[in-house]
Design a protein around this motif. Structure first.
Motif, PDB file in Angstrom:
ATOM      1  N   ASP A 154     -11.428  60.157 -14.414  1.00 46.07           N
ATOM      2  CA  ASP A 154     -10.846  58.899 -14.110  1.00 46.07           C
ATOM      3  C   ASP A 154     -10.859  58.294 -12.550  1.00 46.07           C
ATOM      4  OD1 ASP A 154      -9.112  60.684 -12.688  1.00 46.07           O
ATOM      5  OD2 ASP A 154      -7.272  60.363 -13.925  1.00 46.07           O
ATOM      6  N   ASP A 155     -11.097  59.246 -11.871  1.00 43.87           N
ATOM      7  CA  ASP A 155     -11.518  58.693 -10.186  1.00 43.87           C
ATOM      8  C   ASP A 155     -12.891  57.809 -10.196  1.00 43.87           C
ATOM      9  OD1 ASP A 155     -13.088  61.028 -10.818  1.00 43.87           O
ATOM     10  OD2 ASP A 155     -12.991  61.402  -8.636  1.00 43.87           O
ATOM     11  N   ARG A 156     -13.617  58.058 -11.256  1.00 49.22           N
ATOM     12  CA  ARG A 156     -15.014  57.067 -11.019  1.00 49.22           C
ATOM     13  C   ARG A 156     -14.813  55.812 -11.882  1.00 49.22           C
ATOM     14  NH1 ARG A 156     -20.117  61.122 -11.369  1.00 49.22           N
ATOM     15  NH2 ARG A 156     -19.073  62.960 -10.494  1.00 49.22           N
ATOM     16  N   VAL A 157     -13.771  55.649 -12.848  1.00 48.78           N
ATOM     17  CA  VAL A 157     -13.636  54.306 -13.667  1.00 48.78           C
ATOM     18  C   VAL A 157     -12.363  53.747 -13.287  1.00 48.78           C
ATOM     19  CG1 VAL A 157     -13.485  53.649 -15.923  1.00 48.78           C
ATOM     20  CG2 VAL A 157     -14.657  55.696 -15.631  1.00 48.78           C
ATOM     21  N   ILE A 194     -19.299  53.827 -28.161  1.00 50.27           N
ATOM     22  CA  ILE A 194     -20.645  53.853 -27.629  1.00 50.27           C
ATOM     23  C   ILE A 194     -20.786  55.294 -26.555  1.00 50.27           C
ATOM     24  CG2 ILE A 194     -20.557  51.441 -26.976  1.00 50.27           C
ATOM     25  CD1 ILE A 194     -19.472  52.087 -24.366  1.00 50.27           C
ATOM     26  N   GLY A 195     -21.894  55.449 -26.285  1.00 47.75           N
ATOM     27  CA  GLY A 195     -22.235  56.636 -25.504  1.00 47.75           C
ATOM     28  C   GLY A 195     -21.868  57.877 -26.094  1.00 47.75           C
ATOM     29  N   LEU A 196     -21.130  58.823 -25.437  1.00 46.58           N
ATOM     30  CA  LEU A 196     -20.890  60.011 -26.178  1.00 46.58           C
ATOM     31  C   LEU A 196     -20.051  60.019 -27.369  1.00 46.58           C
ATOM     32  CD1 LEU A 196     -20.426  62.146 -22.843  1.00 46.58           C
ATOM     33  CD2 LEU A 196     -22.288  62.310 -24.468  1.00 46.58           C
ATOM     34  N   ASP A 197     -19.215  58.939 -27.576  1.00 45.67           N
ATOM     35  CA  ASP A 197     -18.341  58.723 -28.561  1.00 45.67           C
ATOM     36  C   ASP A 197     -18.997  58.513 -29.929  1.00 45.67           C
ATOM     37  OD1 ASP A 197     -16.200  59.420 -27.082  1.00 45.67           O
ATOM     38  OD2 ASP A 197     -15.769  57.282 -26.557  1.00 45.67           O
ATOM     39  N   SER A 198     -20.298  57.767 -29.810  1.00 42.93           N
ATOM     40  CA  SER A 198     -21.024  57.134 -30.868  1.00 42.93           C
ATOM     41  C   SER A 198     -22.116  58.344 -31.438  1.00 42.93           C
ATOM     42  CB  SER A 198     -21.610  55.972 -30.611  1.00 42.93           C
ATOM     43  OG  SER A 198     -22.693  55.519 -31.716  1.00 42.93           O
ATOM     44  N   PRO A 199     -22.310  58.536 -32.788  1.00 42.07           N
ATOM     45  CA  PRO A 199     -23.258  59.268 -33.243  1.00 42.07           C
ATOM     46  C   PRO A 199     -24.657  58.811 -33.212  1.00 42.07           C
ATOM     47  CG  PRO A 199     -22.195  58.168 -35.279  1.00 42.07           C
ATOM     48  CD  PRO A 199     -21.248  57.775 -33.899  1.00 42.07           C
ATOM     49  N   VAL A 200     -24.760  57.478 -32.984  1.00 43.80           N
ATOM     50  CA  VAL A 200     -26.183  57.087 -32.852  1.00 43.80           C
ATOM     51  C   VAL A 200     -26.701  57.339 -31.410  1.00 43.80           C
ATOM     52  CG1 VAL A 200     -25.573  55.074 -34.526  1.00 43.80           C
ATOM     53  CG2 VAL A 200     -25.482  54.569 -32.180  1.00 43.80           C
ATOM     54  N   THR A 201     -26.216  57.371 -30.630  1.00 42.98           N
ATOM     55  CA  THR A 201     -26.591  57.794 -28.854  1.00 42.98           C
ATOM     56  C   THR A 201     -27.576  58.710 -29.155  1.00 42.98           C
ATOM     57  OG1 THR A 201     -24.457  57.138 -28.284  1.00 42.98           O
ATOM     58  CG2 THR A 201     -26.081  58.109 -26.604  1.00 42.98           C
ATOM     59  N   ALA A 202     -27.600  60.047 -29.760  1.00 42.59           N
ATOM     60  CA  ALA A 202     -28.132  61.079 -29.795  1.00 42.59           C
ATOM     61  C   ALA A 202     -29.543  61.013 -31.039  1.00 42.59           C
ATOM     62  CB  ALA A 202     -27.668  62.364 -29.678  1.00 42.59           C
ATOM     63  N   GLN A 203     -29.362  59.622 -31.733  1.00 47.16           N
ATOM     64  CA  GLN A 203     -30.383  59.886 -32.791  1.00 47.16           C
ATOM     65  C   GLN A 203     -31.790  60.309 -32.360  1.00 47.16           C
ATOM     66  OE1 GLN A 203     -30.205  56.031 -34.753  1.00 47.16           O
ATOM     67  NE2 GLN A 203     -28.254  56.533 -36.162  1.00 47.16           N
ATOM     68  N   VAL A 204     -32.592  60.610 -33.419  1.00 43.65           N
ATOM     69  CA  VAL A 204     -33.719  60.974 -33.321  1.00 43.65           C
ATOM     70  C   VAL A 204     -34.489  60.248 -34.422  1.00 43.65           C
ATOM     71  CG1 VAL A 204     -33.651  63.048 -32.009  1.00 43.65           C
ATOM     72  CG2 VAL A 204     -33.781  63.041 -34.492  1.00 43.65           C
ATOM     73  N   GLU A 212     -14.117  56.003 -20.085  1.00 39.21           N
ATOM     74  CA  GLU A 212     -13.967  57.809 -19.350  1.00 39.21           C
ATOM     75  C   GLU A 212     -14.596  58.369 -20.669  1.00 39.21           C
ATOM     76  OE1 GLU A 212     -10.254  57.033 -16.720  1.00 39.21           O
ATOM     77  OE2 GLU A 212     -10.145  58.064 -18.480  1.00 39.21           O
ATOM     78  N   SER A 213     -14.196  58.196 -21.928  1.00 40.04           N
ATOM     79  CA  SER A 213     -14.547  59.192 -23.014  1.00 40.04           C
ATOM     80  C   SER A 213     -16.147  58.809 -23.109  1.00 40.04           C
ATOM     81  CB  SER A 213     -13.811  58.804 -24.148  1.00 40.04           C
ATOM     82  OG  SER A 213     -14.298  59.410 -25.318  1.00 40.04           O
ATOM     83  N   ALA A 214     -16.532  57.542 -23.225  1.00 41.18           N
ATOM     84  CA  ALA A 214     -17.638  57.457 -23.743  1.00 41.18           C
ATOM     85  C   ALA A 214     -18.778  58.129 -22.908  1.00 41.18           C
ATOM     86  CB  ALA A 214     -17.961  55.609 -23.794  1.00 41.18           C
ATOM     87  N   VAL A 250     -26.813  66.458 -24.003  1.00 43.67           N
ATOM     88  CA  VAL A 250     -26.924  66.949 -22.592  1.00 43.67           C
ATOM     89  C   VAL A 250     -27.547  66.140 -21.650  1.00 43.67           C
ATOM     90  CG1 VAL A 250     -27.829  68.798 -21.255  1.00 43.67           C
ATOM     91  CG2 VAL A 250     -27.075  69.415 -23.601  1.00 43.67           C
ATOM     92  N   LEU A 251     -28.686  65.537 -21.911  1.00 42.48           N
ATOM     93  CA  LEU A 251     -29.425  64.512 -21.142  1.00 42.48           C
ATOM     94  C   LEU A 251     -28.561  63.381 -20.786  1.00 42.48           C
ATOM     95  CD1 LEU A 251     -33.249  64.860 -22.327  1.00 42.48           C
ATOM     96  CD2 LEU A 251     -32.133  65.871 -20.125  1.00 42.48           C
ATOM     97  N   TYR A 252     -27.901  62.733 -21.890  1.00 46.08           N
ATOM     98  CA  TYR A 252     -27.163  61.598 -21.714  1.00 46.08           C
ATOM     99  C   TYR A 252     -25.902  61.884 -20.777  1.00 46.08           C
ATOM    100  CZ  TYR A 252     -24.527  57.365 -22.834  1.00 46.08           C
ATOM    101  OH  TYR A 252     -23.881  56.109 -22.855  1.00 46.08           O
TER     102      TYR A 252
END
Length: 417
Positions: free
Chosen positions: A188-191, A131-141, A181-183, A157-159
């Motif tokens: 780690d202080d926020r998760v 999911i998120g930054l780990d997934s290629p579909v997150t920034a699809q157009v 954390e990765s996605a 960048v926006l995500y």
């Protein structure tokens, strides 16, 4: 059923950039209050409802942002005060809120009013697929859009910037924590490993109390006898594409035959953002739809389910809290791994015997429903998976999240000791 894809959603996001900018400027001059606002992309439920109840009990001023009339009606039935998410009232409620709680994204509340708020992102499941930054579909157009490469970089960048607004993201376990954390690109202080509030309902009360409450929810679809077996089919979302496991007419015949053999009901929970034709070619009372328009949050209904059928849904992790047998039906596992990707190997979750088609899945289901030893083995496998992914199972995850929020400087409600 609603259809949605990252491509179409991202196109709309790019067009809204000027409105985001206006919201950010407004946040610089409009002071925030002590109110907590809540939103959920799936309706009135999920972890947002569990945390809402805790904050309300503690005396905070709380407000839910309703996405629709349905949300407003569901909230009213639970005694929850709402304002419409969209429009001036929703924007004002969000931009004045001291704490913003969401489960899917900032669009759960008014997306133009969340700048500089204390954002709590509860998420809506332990990630199995990337999911998120780990997934290629997150920034699809959308296909054919000019400058697609540049737009994908901009969307990334926006995500990432939007994710940096998150001040707290609860994790079910340390294993899940690393994925989140990765996605989201968070330190780690926020998760924090507090457990997920959305699964508290699976640990609270006695087994019989949970089972009876779940049965009441399922009877919204029709009668359900106490001794009838309950199967739940919950395929994941494929970015707007159809589920490749939608049964053929011949497969529907075999599915109903199995249900009749074991006096079972099959509930089909398609993803709220997916699409597919799951109805058999004839009317059968043993197959019932359980879509989000009937039941916004399926988790409270799980204690009445005997077997889960799924592919890549995070529900597979959750039902382990109930030691529920799982049959994995994934005809496109290799393709999905290439295009979307998993955290780890799919076989680490599904084992080496995931079903590539309904024929294999039905044989496995027959064994689970017929053989106590097979059922016990699948139950043990499910519980073991859950033990690795859920650090807490005491029904107090929402309370721990609340304590983590307070520990980060969010003040107690006015008048509290």
């Amino acid at each position: 059923m609603a259809s949605f894809s990252f491509g179409t959603g991202n196109a709309a996001k790019l067009l809204r950039i000027p409105l985001y900018a206006v919201g950010r400027i407004a946040a610089l001059v409009i002071p925030r209050s002590d109110r907590w606002v809540f939103g959920c992309g799936a309706g009135i439920g999920d972890g947002a409802l569990a945390l809402y109840r805790v904050a309300e009990q503690e005396g905070h001023r709380v407000l839910w942002l309703a996405r629709s009339t349905r949300d407003a009606d569901d909230a009213k039935a639970l005694g929850i005060r709402t304002v419409p998410r969209d429009g001036l009232r929703g924007w004002w409620a969000t931009i004045r809120a001291g704490v913003v709680v969401v489960t899917h994204g900032l669009g759960d509340v008014n997306r133009y009013g969340s700048s500089d708020a204390f954002v709590v992102q509860l998420w809506h499941g332990i990630p199995l697929k990337r999911i998120g930054l780990d997934s290629p579909v997150t920034a699809q157009v959308p296909p054919g859009v000019p400058g697609a490469v540049v737009l994908r970089r901009l969307l990334t960048v926006l995500y990432r910037r939007a994710a940096q607004r998150i001040q707290l993201l609860p994790a079910a376990s340390h294993r899940s924590r690393g994925r989140l954390e990765s996605a989201f690109g968070l330190d780690d202080d926020r998760v924090v490993v507090t457990g997920e509030p959305r699964v508290d309902v699976l640990s609270q009360g006695t087994r019989e109390q949970r089972r009876q409450s779940a049965a009441t929810l399922l009877t919204r679809t029709g009668p359900l006898l106490a001794d009838q077996r309950v199967l739940l089919y919950a395929p994941t979302w494929r970015d707007g594409a159809a589920d490749p496991a939608i049964p053929t007419a011949a497969q529907w015949v075999e599915i109903v035959r199995l249900l009749e053999k074991h006096d079972a009901i099959l509930f089909i929970r398609s993803h709220p953002l997916g699409e597919g034709a799951y109805s058999p070619p004839w009317s059968s009372g043993r197959i019932r739809m359980l879509n989000s328009d009937l039941l916004a949050d399926v988790t409270p209904a799980l204690p009445r389910v005997d077997v889960l059928i799924t592919d890549y849904s995070s529900m597979a992790y959750d039902v382990g809290l109930l030691a529920m047998p799982v049959v994995y039906l994934a005809p496109d596992a290799e393709q999905y791994a290439r295009e979307r990707g998993f955290y780890g190997r799919y076989s680490d979750v599904a084992g080496d015997d995931s079903a590539p088609d309904w024929e294999t899945a039905l044989a496995q289901l027959d064994a689970v429903l017929s053989d106590d030893a097979v059922r016990a083995e699948r139950s043990e496998r499910s519980a073991e998976l859950s033990a690795h992914m859920h650090a807490h199972r005491d029904g107090r995850n929402a309370r721990r999240v609340y304590q983590a929020i307070r520990a980060r400087g969010v003040p107690a409600p006015k008048g509290a000791r």
